[in-house]
Write a protein that holds these residues in place. Structure first.
Motif, short mmCIF file in Angstrom:
data_model
loop_
_atom_site.label_atom_id
_atom_site.label_comp_id
_atom_site.label_asym_id
_atom_site.label_seq_id
_atom_site.Cartn_x
_atom_site.Cartn_y
_atom_site.Cartn_z
N VAL A 1 4.44 -0.83 -2.04
CA VAL A 1 5.11 -0.09 -2.87
C VAL A 1 5.64 1.00 -3.14
N ALA A 2 6.14 2.25 -3.36
CA ALA A 2 6.08 3.56 -3.74
C ALA A 2 6.20 3.84 -4.91
N LEU A 3 5.95 4.80 -5.97
CA LEU A 3 6.82 4.55 -7.49
C LEU A 3 6.51 6.10 -7.31
N ARG A 4 7.18 7.21 -7.41
CA ARG A 4 6.98 8.44 -8.16
C ARG A 4 6.55 8.39 -9.55
N THR A 5 5.42 9.41 -9.37
CA THR A 5 5.46 10.28 -11.08
C THR A 5 6.43 10.15 -11.73
#
Length: 301
Positions: A238-242
């Motif tokens: 899972v990738a989450l953009r800051t």
């Protein structure tokens, strides 16, 4: 509709390009895998998952780009989060309902990666992360036990596909965790992290707007560790953009038995900083390793 689409073994891959800078953030310990469902979805499509999908058009123009997880309502479905506050470092429960166009609770879902719904809870500073698998009551109410150690603002993501729907949805809503708050920042980039004695190495150079490879190798005491299947795959990313916490769920290329490395290809549309959360299973337990990845602002196309 979100442009971020799932990839991996489940369809035409778009590619994930973050940038050349990688790093570890907070390491999250084991989480409950939950009971297995007998069915497995083979074509995981839609917002927040990397897979080719044509954009809908209105009067010849493409729909506005809205990253997954930023909306509480999409495609006629809404995330009704009953739990809006928890207490830091105290056992609690997240309760919510997914509602359809008529406002009634949704009670029928497609099974994807052995679950009807995947729930992600992450702090706004992206130093705390949980991947949960809630249970659904007959009336459509979902619930999952959770303990969040740090006070602050959190985002809750419900990742699912209603039965009969063509596309996956990722809806998001806010959660407050009360207690003594201390501002935190994501850790600096590194290539290796160690969690519970397992060393996870991240390889690959990623660039915003270009497809490239991410490889994760797991070892212990200097020896490669064979990855065990978890929710139908050797690993989940899972990738989450800051900043806005735009959501991206990526799946691996293959699920070869006994593999010691899991590879992903994905694409993020913008430069910036991202947090990568890799779920992997070894010796019968699921663990999460967290990395920070920065994009290369000078490489596009």
């Amino acid at each position: 509709m979100s442009p971020l689409q799932k990839i991996g073994a489940f369809g035409a891959a778009l590619a994930v390009s973050f940038g050349a800078a990688y790093g570890v953030g907070a390491l999250v310990g084991p989480f409950d895998s939950g009971s297995k469902s007998e069915a497995k979805q083979s074509a995981h499509q839609g917002a927040g998952h990397q897979e080719a999908d044509a954009e809908s058009e209105t009067e010849g123009a493409a729909s506005p780009v809205v990253p997954a997880g930023l909306q509480v309502t999409e495609g006629g479905y809404s995330l009704d989060l009953a739990t809006t506050a928890l207490v830091a470092d105290r056992a609690g429960e997240v309760r919510f309902t997914v509602r359809g166009k008529d406002g009634a609770p949704v009670t029928s879902y497609r099974v994807e990666h052995e679950k009807e719904l995947h729930l992600i809870v992450a702090s706004r500073d992206l130093t705390e992360y949980r991947h949960l698998h809630p249970t659904r009551a007959a009336d459509g109410t979902w619930s999952a036990p959770v303990t969040l150690e740090e006070a602050g603002s959190y985002r809750v993501f419900a990742d699912f596909t209603p039965a009969g729907a063509a596309k996956n949805l990722t809806l998001g809503s806010d959660l407050t965790v009360t207690g003594a708050y201390a501002a935190r920042q994501a850790p600096e980039p590194v290539r290796e992290v160690t969690v519970d004695g397992y060393t996870v190495r991240l390889d690959g150079e990623l660039v915003a707007g270009k497809g490239s490879e991410l490889g994760f190798t797991v070892s212990r005491a200097g020896r490669p560790v064979a990855l065990e299947p978890y929710l139908g795959a050797n690993g989940h990313l899972v990738a989450l953009r800051t900043g806005d916490l735009a959501y991206l769920h990526v799946h691996p290329h293959d699920d070869k038995a006994g593999a010691t490395k899991v590879a992903f290809t994905a694409d993020v549309p913008s430069t910036g900083s991202y947090r990568l959360f890799l779920d992997f299973k070894a010796d019968g337990k699921v663990r999460t390793a967290a990395f920070t990845a920065g994009t290369d602002q000078h490489a596009h196309g």
